[in-house]
Enzyme design. Structure first.
Site, PDB file in Angstrom:
ATOM      1  N   ASP A  45      10.619   4.944   9.201  1.00 28.46           N
ATOM      2  CA  ASP A  45      10.045   5.630   7.931  1.00 28.46           C
ATOM      3  C   ASP A  45       9.834   4.489   6.850  1.00 28.46           C
ATOM      4  OD1 ASP A  45       9.042   8.176   8.058  1.00 28.46           O
ATOM      5  OD2 ASP A  45      11.050   8.874   7.806  1.00 28.46           O
ATOM      6  N   LYS A  55       5.557  15.430  16.561  1.00 30.54           N
ATOM      7  CA  LYS A  55       6.074  13.854  16.809  1.00 30.54           C
ATOM      8  C   LYS A  55       6.400  13.505  18.104  1.00 30.54           C
ATOM      9  CE  LYS A  55       7.850  12.898  12.156  1.00 30.54           C
ATOM     10  NZ  LYS A  55       8.857  13.096  11.130  1.00 30.54           N
ATOM     11  N   GLN A  82      14.669  13.675   9.326  1.00 33.89           N
ATOM     12  CA  GLN A  82      13.657  14.445   8.550  1.00 33.89           C
ATOM     13  C   GLN A  82      14.190  14.890   7.333  1.00 33.89           C
ATOM     14  OE1 GLN A  82      10.494  15.116  10.119  1.00 33.89           O
ATOM     15  NE2 GLN A  82      10.172  16.087   8.058  1.00 33.89           N
TER      16      GLN A  82
END
Ligand code: NAP
Length: 306
Positions: A121, A54, A98
């Site tokens: 997200d 990422k 995460q």
């Protein structure tokens, strides 16, 4: 029939190009460089690889990346304090924590602490609620990628029968909402669904997100259907090496489907590209600008407008 292979890598590269252009315009016209903060706790090897890729992608398209790698022993209070700082930091437009988090941390509490306008997200309850109410929202990246892939086959999803296998908050449920917004007729299946094969057989579009290796078989699929495989399953091969397979028996389903995504190289690359897209959307909306249209949902806007 041999299915057309939907090339997720190429489609993701094209999307990254559009996102890079939009990021460049924001920087040139408004002096805003979209910034993504990624928070990783502990040393979970798959997560580290994912976070590393990422970061590379973010930088490669001219955005800023802020990595926060914290020890596994970080307390919930310390993590919440970091999120509080990122929420008010003007150079941070997207925040991603995460998952999975260590057991001593309440993941729902942490996700709910993220400013919904920076929730790239799309897991914050405000964004999930706005998405299901048909309001502008930051939507989860994997389902957004699935819609974009389906739209490379069908100019419009309106009126198509869509079957979604899996009802997680990360994939199945938001995907269902995005499909409804596209005017598809949606059936959502799960582990208690009876006769899943017959349910799948109705689908002009089948999205498999169950986490069950090669579960979807050739005789489940209506000839000519579009099959989008979200599953990522690691299997030990006879040679001792790990191989990755999806939730769809790719070789045999390719004989009946009209179009199909491979694993790897299908949905996976789209997820990261959609994360970059969401960061640019968030940066635009936080600056009071309309969110750029990258495709993938009908109301393109960050979590704050609407
Ligand atoms: P999850 O939270 O474990 O949810 C799995 C869902 O599938 C549940 O709703 C479950 O039903 C359903 N299910 C399980 N077994 C089933 C069966 N035999 N028949 C029908 N439904 C069944 O998983 P997830 O996070 O949604 O992820 C799903 C898969 O997608 C995994 O392989 C994951 O690695 C992959 N994934 C890929 C990406 C990507 O970027 N490509 C991103 C996210 C996830 P119940 O609700 O009844 O338990």
């Amino acid at each position: 029939m041999t299915a057309r292979i939907i090339d997720g890598k190429a489609i993701a590269a094209e999307l990254r190009g559009k996102v890079a252009d939009a990021a460049h315009r924001l920087a040139r016209d408004r002096g805003i460089v979209p910034g993504l903060a990624v928070v990783l706790l502990g040393s979970h090897s798959a997560s580290e690889v994912y976070v590393g890729s990422k970061t590379k992608m973010v930088i490669s398209i001219g955005m800023r990346s802020f990595d926060h790698r914290l020890p596994e022993t970080t307390s919930e209070a310390e993590l919440l304090a970091l999120i509080g700082r990122l929420n008010t930091d003007p150079v941070v437009h997207g925040i991603l924590v995460q998952l999975p988090l260590p057991a001593h941390i309440d993941a729902q509490k942490v996700l709910a602490a993220i400013d919904p306008g920076k929730d790239v997200d799309g897991f914050h309850p405000v964004n999930a609620g706005r998405l299901s109410a048909g309001l502008p929202a930051l939507a989860p990246c994997t389902p957004l990628g699935c819609i974009m892939l389906a739209k490379t086959v069908h100019a419009s999803l309106a009126g198509l029968e869509a079957v979604v296998i899996g009802r997680s908050n990360i994939v199945g449920k938001p995907l269902t909402q995005l499909l409804l917004a596209e005017d598809a007729t949606v059936t959502i299946a799960h582990s208690k669904t009876t006769d899943l094969a017959a349910v799948c057989g109705r689908g002009d579009l089948v999205f498999a997100a169950a986490g069950r290796p090669e579960m979807v078989r050739k005789d489940w699929i209506k000839p000519g259907a579009t099959v989008i495989d979200v599953g990522i399953n690691r299997l030990a091969g006879e040679d001792g090496k790990t191989r990755i397979v999806g939730d769809v028996a790719f070789a045999e389903v390719s004989e009946v489907a009209g179009a199909i995504t491979p694993v790897p190289g299908g949905v996976g690359p789209m997820t990261i590209a959609c994360l970059l897209a969401n960061t640019v959307r968030a940066a635009s909306v936080l600056a009071g600008l309309p969110a750029p249209d990258f495709g993938g949902r009908r109301t393109e806007d960050g979590g704050r407008n609407g």
